[in-house]
Every structure is written in C-alpha cells, then in structure tokens.
Design a protein around this motif. Sequence first.
Motif, mmCIF file in Angstrom:
data_model
loop_
_atom_site.group_PDB
_atom_site.id
_atom_site.type_symbol
_atom_site.label_atom_id
_atom_site.label_comp_id
_atom_site.label_asym_id
_atom_site.label_seq_id
_atom_site.Cartn_x
_atom_site.Cartn_y
_atom_site.Cartn_z
ATOM 1 N N GLU A 16 0.820 -1.211 0.000
ATOM 2 C CA GLU A 16 0.000 0.000 0.000
ATOM 3 C C GLU A 16 0.853 1.261 0.000
ATOM 4 N N ALA A 20 1.016 3.985 -3.090
ATOM 5 C CA ALA A 20 0.669 5.380 -2.830
ATOM 6 C C ALA A 20 1.788 6.332 -3.236
ATOM 7 N N ARG A 21 3.027 5.875 -3.158
ATOM 8 C CA ARG A 21 4.174 6.733 -3.472
ATOM 9 C C ARG A 21 4.693 6.529 -4.891
ATOM 10 N N ASP A 65 3.696 6.730 7.221
ATOM 11 C CA ASP A 65 4.323 5.526 6.654
ATOM 12 C C ASP A 65 5.139 4.802 7.724
#
Length: 101
Positions: A16, A20-21, A65
Amino acid sequence: MLWGTNNVMECQVLKEIAAARGKSIAHICLRWVHEQGVSVLVKSFNKERIKQNLDIFDWKLSQEDLKRMSQIPQQRACVAAAFVSEKGPYKSVDEFWDGEI
C-alpha cells in the motif's frame, strides 16, 4: 519465519505504501533502512536494478508511513541458537539478542 516465502514482498502494508508513493516495495524497504541510519549492501548483476536501487535519496517516508511500518509484526530469520554456549560470550538466546526484536 516460513522459509521459501518472501514475507516482505508480500506484506500488504508495504504494498500500500509503495503504491501510494509510486515506488516499489524494494524502494520502500531501502529508504526505511537508510532513514534508520543503517548501511545496506544490495547485490544485483542487473544494471537497471542497480540504478533503481539508488532511487531512494530524493524523497522521504512520511511519519504515517513509518508508523504503519513499525506495526508490521517482526520475525527473525535466524534464531541464533548456534551462537549460544555455556562457555561462549552468549549464554542464552535472549542474551545474544539483548532485547532486540
């Protein structure tokens, strides 16, 4: 740890964060190690992969994170029983690991 499986590459939290990055799971892991101040030697004979592994220095993991990653259950690949002896410097596995996970 279950030998023959790659728990890191299959970790949903890391998947995830990487998605996302726009990074790979390897990037996320290498950046985490770098932010911990640890040196890591990455082995690859693939020139493209070597270049990719260096793509960790122009961004940082967020506090969110890091928080999510800190909650991933930890496992040891080596229990260290072979390093324990009544006559050696480490008398127990707990002494060897000195409270570390």
